[in-house]
Design a protein around this motif. Structure first.
Motif, PDB file in Angstrom:
ATOM      1  N   ASN A  94      -5.425  67.703  27.288  1.00  0.00           N
ATOM      2  CA  ASN A  94      -4.426  66.627  27.296  1.00  0.00           C
ATOM      3  C   ASN A  94      -3.024  67.155  27.007  1.00  0.00           C
ATOM      4  OD1 ASN A  94      -3.339  64.038  27.366  1.00  0.00           O
ATOM      5  ND2 ASN A  94      -3.771  63.654  25.195  1.00  0.00           N
ATOM      6  N   ASP A  95      -2.599  68.113  27.832  1.00  0.00           N
ATOM      7  CA  ASP A  95      -1.246  68.655  27.716  1.00  0.00           C
ATOM      8  C   ASP A  95      -0.900  69.265  29.070  1.00  0.00           C
ATOM      9  OD1 ASP A  95       0.756  70.986  27.288  1.00  0.00           O
ATOM     10  OD2 ASP A  95       0.892  69.859  25.417  1.00  0.00           O
ATOM     11  N   PRO A  96       0.111  68.762  29.756  1.00  0.00           N
ATOM     12  CA  PRO A  96       0.390  69.213  31.122  1.00  0.00           C
ATOM     13  C   PRO A  96       0.751  70.688  31.233  1.00  0.00           C
ATOM     14  CG  PRO A  96       2.135  67.768  30.304  1.00  0.00           C
ATOM     15  CD  PRO A  96       1.018  67.673  29.341  1.00  0.00           C
ATOM     16  N   VAL A  97       1.413  71.253  30.222  1.00  0.00           N
ATOM     17  CA  VAL A  97       1.789  72.662  30.290  1.00  0.00           C
ATOM     18  C   VAL A  97       0.564  73.551  30.204  1.00  0.00           C
ATOM     19  CG1 VAL A  97       3.066  74.518  29.167  1.00  0.00           C
ATOM     20  CG2 VAL A  97       4.081  72.254  29.375  1.00  0.00           C
ATOM     21  N   PHE A  98      -0.276  73.308  29.176  1.00  0.00           N
ATOM     22  CA  PHE A  98      -1.489  74.098  29.034  1.00  0.00           C
ATOM     23  C   PHE A  98      -2.425  73.854  30.222  1.00  0.00           C
ATOM     24  CE2 PHE A  98      -0.566  73.773  24.312  1.00  0.00           C
ATOM     25  CZ  PHE A  98      -0.120  75.089  24.214  1.00  0.00           C
ATOM     26  N   LEU A 111      -3.440  83.580  22.475  1.00  0.00           N
ATOM     27  CA  LEU A 111      -2.883  82.493  21.681  1.00  0.00           C
ATOM     28  C   LEU A 111      -4.013  81.550  21.297  1.00  0.00           C
ATOM     29  CD1 LEU A 111      -0.578  80.727  20.511  1.00  0.00           C
ATOM     30  CD2 LEU A 111      -0.421  79.639  22.767  1.00  0.00           C
ATOM     31  N   VAL A 112      -4.208  81.353  19.999  1.00  0.00           N
ATOM     32  CA  VAL A 112      -5.157  80.359  19.499  1.00  0.00           C
ATOM     33  C   VAL A 112      -4.323  79.182  19.005  1.00  0.00           C
ATOM     34  CG1 VAL A 112      -7.005  79.852  17.878  1.00  0.00           C
ATOM     35  CG2 VAL A 112      -6.805  82.145  18.845  1.00  0.00           C
ATOM     36  N   HIS A 113      -4.426  78.054  19.692  1.00  0.00           N
ATOM     37  CA  HIS A 113      -3.593  76.890  19.400  1.00  0.00           C
ATOM     38  C   HIS A 113      -4.505  75.768  18.929  1.00  0.00           C
ATOM     39  CE1 HIS A 113      -0.494  73.804  19.861  1.00  0.00           C
ATOM     40  NE2 HIS A 113       0.386  74.772  20.046  1.00  0.00           N
ATOM     41  N   VAL A 114      -4.364  75.352  17.672  1.00  0.00           N
ATOM     42  CA  VAL A 114      -5.265  74.377  17.061  1.00  0.00           C
ATOM     43  C   VAL A 114      -4.661  72.985  17.166  1.00  0.00           C
ATOM     44  CG1 VAL A 114      -6.593  73.776  15.012  1.00  0.00           C
ATOM     45  CG2 VAL A 114      -6.032  76.179  15.471  1.00  0.00           C
ATOM     46  N   GLY A 115      -5.175  72.196  18.105  1.00  0.00           N
ATOM     47  CA  GLY A 115      -4.673  70.843  18.282  1.00  0.00           C
ATOM     48  C   GLY A 115      -3.486  70.784  19.225  1.00  0.00           C
ATOM     49  N   ILE A 116      -3.138  69.588  19.639  1.00  0.00           N
ATOM     50  CA  ILE A 116      -1.989  69.355  20.515  1.00  0.00           C
ATOM     51  C   ILE A 116      -0.882  68.686  19.716  1.00  0.00           C
ATOM     52  CG2 ILE A 116      -1.184  68.275  22.644  1.00  0.00           C
ATOM     53  CD1 ILE A 116      -3.296  70.415  23.073  1.00  0.00           C
ATOM     54  N   ASP A 117       0.302  69.303  19.723  1.00  0.00           N
ATOM     55  CA  ASP A 117       1.471  68.784  18.992  1.00  0.00           C
ATOM     56  C   ASP A 117       1.252  68.731  17.481  1.00  0.00           C
ATOM     57  OD1 ASP A 117       3.231  68.484  21.096  1.00  0.00           O
ATOM     58  OD2 ASP A 117       2.546  66.461  21.574  1.00  0.00           O
ATOM     59  N   VAL A 177      12.082  80.527  31.203  1.00  0.00           N
ATOM     60  CA  VAL A 177      11.596  79.183  30.888  1.00  0.00           C
ATOM     61  C   VAL A 177      10.411  78.858  31.793  1.00  0.00           C
ATOM     62  CG1 VAL A 177      12.149  76.720  30.912  1.00  0.00           C
ATOM     63  CG2 VAL A 177      13.819  78.374  30.048  1.00  0.00           C
ATOM     64  N   VAL A 178       9.325  78.357  31.200  1.00  0.00           N
ATOM     65  CA  VAL A 178       8.147  77.963  31.969  1.00  0.00           C
ATOM     66  C   VAL A 178       8.331  76.555  32.528  1.00  0.00           C
ATOM     67  CG1 VAL A 178       5.669  77.534  31.883  1.00  0.00           C
ATOM     68  CG2 VAL A 178       6.645  79.455  30.605  1.00  0.00           C
ATOM     69  N   THR A 179       8.656  75.610  31.656  1.00  0.00           N
ATOM     70  CA  THR A 179       8.890  74.239  32.099  1.00  0.00           C
ATOM     71  C   THR A 179       9.533  73.460  30.960  1.00  0.00           C
ATOM     72  OG1 THR A 179       7.878  72.310  33.155  1.00  0.00           O
ATOM     73  CG2 THR A 179       6.653  73.341  31.352  1.00  0.00           C
ATOM     74  N   VAL A 180       9.766  72.176  31.197  1.00  0.00           N
ATOM     75  CA  VAL A 180      10.363  71.279  30.211  1.00  0.00           C
ATOM     76  C   VAL A 180       9.433  70.090  30.014  1.00  0.00           C
ATOM     77  CG1 VAL A 180      12.263  69.670  29.776  1.00  0.00           C
ATOM     78  CG2 VAL A 180      12.737  71.934  30.704  1.00  0.00           C
ATOM     79  N   MET A 181       9.269  69.669  28.777  1.00  0.00           N
ATOM     80  CA  MET A 181       8.469  68.481  28.468  1.00  0.00           C
ATOM     81  C   MET A 181       9.248  67.575  27.529  1.00  0.00           C
ATOM     82  SD  MET A 181       4.592  69.759  27.802  1.00  0.00           S
ATOM     83  CE  MET A 181       4.169  68.073  27.350  1.00  0.00           C
ATOM     84  N   LYS A 182       8.970  66.274  27.609  1.00  0.00           N
ATOM     85  CA  LYS A 182       9.561  65.316  26.691  1.00  0.00           C
ATOM     86  C   LYS A 182       8.426  64.541  26.056  1.00  0.00           C
ATOM     87  CE  LYS A 182      13.560  64.930  29.762  1.00  0.00           C
ATOM     88  NZ  LYS A 182      14.383  64.035  30.606  1.00  0.00           N
ATOM     89  N   SER A 183       8.267  64.710  24.743  1.00  0.00           N
ATOM     90  CA  SER A 183       7.125  64.093  24.066  1.00  0.00           C
ATOM     91  C   SER A 183       7.445  63.871  22.605  1.00  0.00           C
ATOM     92  CB  SER A 183       5.889  64.997  24.193  1.00  0.00           C
ATOM     93  OG  SER A 183       4.795  64.484  23.461  1.00  0.00           O
ATOM     94  N   GLY A 184       7.026  62.701  22.093  1.00  0.00           N
ATOM     95  CA  GLY A 184       7.172  62.426  20.668  1.00  0.00           C
ATOM     96  C   GLY A 184       8.604  62.460  20.176  1.00  0.00           C
ATOM     97  N   GLY A 185       9.551  62.079  21.033  1.00  0.00           N
ATOM     98  CA  GLY A 185      10.947  62.087  20.627  1.00  0.00           C
ATOM     99  C   GLY A 185      11.566  63.473  20.634  1.00  0.00           C
ATOM    100  N   GLN A 186      10.826  64.461  21.164  1.00  0.00           N
ATOM    101  CA  GLN A 186      11.326  65.832  21.222  1.00  0.00           C
ATOM    102  C   GLN A 186      11.567  66.249  22.665  1.00  0.00           C
ATOM    103  OE1 GLN A 186       8.364  68.209  19.216  1.00  0.00           O
ATOM    104  NE2 GLN A 186       9.373  67.978  17.245  1.00  0.00           N
ATOM    105  N   TYR A 187      12.584  67.076  22.839  1.00  0.00           N
ATOM    106  CA  TYR A 187      12.859  67.694  24.127  1.00  0.00           C
ATOM    107  C   TYR A 187      12.321  69.119  24.028  1.00  0.00           C
ATOM    108  CZ  TYR A 187      15.410  68.877  28.407  1.00  0.00           C
ATOM    109  OH  TYR A 187      15.746  69.246  29.682  1.00  0.00           O
TER     110      TYR A 187
END
Length: 654
Positions: free
Chosen positions: A523-527, A574-580, A55-65
């Motif tokens: 605008n994403d703490p993990v990235f 990894l090509v990641h298009v957009g956040i969430d 596990v890298v880390t844990v985030m809580k965002s948009g009602g998701q764990y």
């Protein structure tokens, strides 16, 4: 040396630490994260999850764990779904794909349920084929060795409802062990004995029509589907204190009895109706009846309706000493094997080829067509149809010639000699040959979809062949930021694949036009933390995202927002298009590639309506991350400047 992480165990441990299956409303995964929707987030042990290996880390965002895993998130996800009732990749994918007409949805349902057991079916079919081949060379069917080998090859086919109960439970999100118990009811020895005895059966005065559920498909699928609906209702209605044992206590008798009392009579009535119709037509037009029977034989088999015709065949053998119906069903069986063989020889899809090869062999030699039908022909549709049409032609020829058999055998290539010396022997062999040739040729010519690279790659193919691409080229200075130095420069506003050489499989080019910023500013703490690796972020001004490097697509999510690429030089990207943007579920994204494709740098990955994505409230930044950054001495992005598609974006050195 780094310790190898058991990501399946990681997934199971994460599930335990978020409060267990009972605390999870839903679970999905994107390119890097397990995304839980928890009933009570306070039950999740954040610190313990972060400390879990893998596990890298844990985030809580948009009602998701969100539990960040990285590129190996599919393995962690598999560890959860394979040991819980939270669904599966296959179920999730199929649910999204269950669109179109009723026939397409039915075919997709059957195919997805059979997919997990295809290799076992194929392997068992080959065992049956080799055992049957040994019999033709004198191996006695009365020997104990034959009995044991035949049981080894026949077990999965005979007890198919058990296997289908498991996969159906995955698909419908039902309790697997309750599903197995329902299959056990259908195959219980004394229940089978009631059917074999042929005497009237009653349950507290209610008539129960007994049928054989051996090797059946549809009855157990229907039973598990009803089970899933009833279980969900009971889970909501019953108090938690008694729910665990009360749900199966109620489901088993309700669904079990409903299956025996409803499916049995419907199957028996439909089978009798079909048998009567075929017999009536045979009296005045044998060729027509033979064609109808052979043409629909495999369809009847899928629904278990063929069992209603078997007693008619056996009765003819007992009373008349011969049967004409059994002589017509060799053609449709072998035609399905021939269609699968054509798929194996024609397709360039390696996975499909691996399934079609053994499936065709077991179908042609042993008459075990389940792997061919459910793994190859039915999902592709046309091969199955061509097999049925070929079978109809072959069956009509055999019936028109008055073909008959004096022994009931399983239709297969190795049992064809049973017709030697019988009336119209030639017509049987002619019918089988015509059926197989028709199914093979039609499938080879028209039944195998192309899986090669899409037409938009024609530009790159022209460049590879030294042809004029149709786009004006111009000399580029040696110090140009465009890679390589002899690259084609295209007119402003035109988005095309970059002319990049095969050798350039280490440095990264910009996947989209726009302003490049540092990863730490995203605008994403993990990235932003760099935990996923180093790379570059581009705020896009164009609507097409292309491959930053040449390599193989190892990940391509249905949502279209994330792609994993591995180059021949070992760069993992990894090509990641957009956040969430995974939450958009593919809306505004048009995928151009699929998992397993080989791409060139500059080849389109996905078309994105970025203004629409932004209007939905999502950050449109395109992230390009070297996920195995530690393998390289230099990963240097170009930031704080505007880049165009194809510009050098990240320098990578070992």
């Amino acid at each position: 040396m780094a310790t190898k992480v058991d990501y399946e165990a990681t997934g199971q441990e994460v599930l335990r630490l978020v409060g267990g299956e009972e605390n999870v409303n839903s679970l999905v995964h994107c390119a890097t994260r397990l995304r839980f929707k928890l009933k009570d987030e306070s039950k999740a042990n954040d610190a313990a999850i972060k400390a879990t290996e893998g596990v890298v880390t844990v985030m809580k965002s948009g009602g998701q764990y969100q539990v960040v895993i990285g590129n190996d998130v599919p393995r962690a996800y598999a560890g959860i779904v394979n040991n819980s009732r939270l669904g599966s990749d296959a179920a999730d994918d199929s649910a999204k794909g269950s669109k179109g007409n009723l026939l397409n949805r039915f075919i997709e349902l059957i195919s997805s349920i059979f997919l997990p057991i295809l290799w076992t079916l194929a392997g068992a079919g080959l065992i049956k084929a080799f055992t049957a081949l040994a019999v033709t060379f004198g191996f006695s069917t009365e020997s104990q060795e034959y009995i044991i080998l035949n049981a080894i090859g026949d077990s999965i086919i005979n007890f198919l409802p058990f296997a289908i109960a498991i996969t159906s439970a995955k698909r419908f999100k039902a309790n697997q062990f309750t599903s197995l118990a329902l299959a056990g009811i259908l195959l219980y020895p004394t229940i089978i004995g009631l059917h074999t005895a042929g005497e009237p059966v009653h349950f507290f005065g209610i008539p129960v029509v007994m049928v054989s559920y051996v090797s059946s498909v549809i009855p157990i699928i229907l039973a598990v589907w009803v089970q899933s609906i009833l279980e969900r209702w009971l889970q909501r209605a019953l108090p938690s204190a008694i729910r665990n044992f009360t749900v199966p206590m109620l489901v088993l008798p309700i669904v079990g009895l409903a299956t025996l009392m409803v499916v049995g009579p419907i199957t028996t009535f439909a089978s009798s109706l079909i048998a009567s119709g075929i017999t009536s037509v045979w009296n005045f037009a044998p060729w027509l009846a033979g064609g109808i029977l052979a043409g629909f034989w495999q369809v009847l088999t899928i629904f278990g309706l063929h069992w209603g015709l078997v007693p008619v065949m056996l009765n003819n053998l007992t009373t008349l000493g011969h049967d004409v119906m059994a002589a017509t069903i060799f053609a449709p069986v072998l035609a399905q094997g021939a269609a699968a063989l054509a798929v194996m020889l024609k397709t360039s899809d390696k996975k499909l080829k691996q399934v079609a090869g053994p499936a065709s062999l077991s179908g042609i030699l042993a008459g075990i067509t389940e792997p061919a039908i459910y793994g190859v022909n039915l999902p592709l549709k046309k091969p199955f149809i061509f097999g049925c049409v070929g079978g109809a032609i072959g069956g009509a020829l055999a019936a028109a010639g008055g073909a008959q058999t004096s022994a009931f055998v399983v239709p297969s290539g190795l049992t064809l000699p049973v017709f030697i010396g019988t009336p119209a022997m030639f017509m049987v062999f002619l019918g089988v040959a015509v059926a197989m040739i028709f199914a093979f040729v039609m499938t080879f010519l028209f039944g195998v979809p192309k899986v090669e690279t899409e037409t938009e790659n024609a530009f790159v193919e022209k460049l590879d062949n030294g042809e004029d691409s149709g786009i004006p080229a111009q000399t580029v200075p040696a110090n140009s930021k465009v890679v390589p130095a002899d690259a084609v420069v295209v007119p402003a506003g035109t988005v095309v694949p970059t002319a990049i050489t095969e050798e350039n499989t280490t440095d990264l080019v910009a996947p989209v036009s726009g302003t490049a910023i540092a990863m730490k500013d995203v605008n994403d703490p993990v990235f932003a933390s760099g935990a996923m690796g180093k790379g570059i972020v581009i705020v896009p001004t164009s609507n097409q995202v292309v491959a930053p490097i040449s390599g193989k697509i190892v990940t391509a999510l249905d949502s279209g927002h994330a792609y994993g690429i591995r180059s021949e030089t070992g760069v993992e990207l990894l090509v990641h298009v957009g956040i969430d943007t995974v939450q958009l579920e593919g809306k505004h994204f048009t995928r151009r590639v699929a998992k397993g494709d080989t791409v060139r740098a500059g080849q389109p990955l996905v078309d994105v309506d970025f203004p629409a994505v932004a209007a939905e409230g999502y950050d449109t930044s395109v992230l390009t991350i070297v996920t195995n950054t530690g393998n390289f001495s230099v990963v240097e992005p170009r930031v704080d400047e505007k880049l165009n598609v194809g510009d050098l974006a990240v320098i990578i050195e070992r």
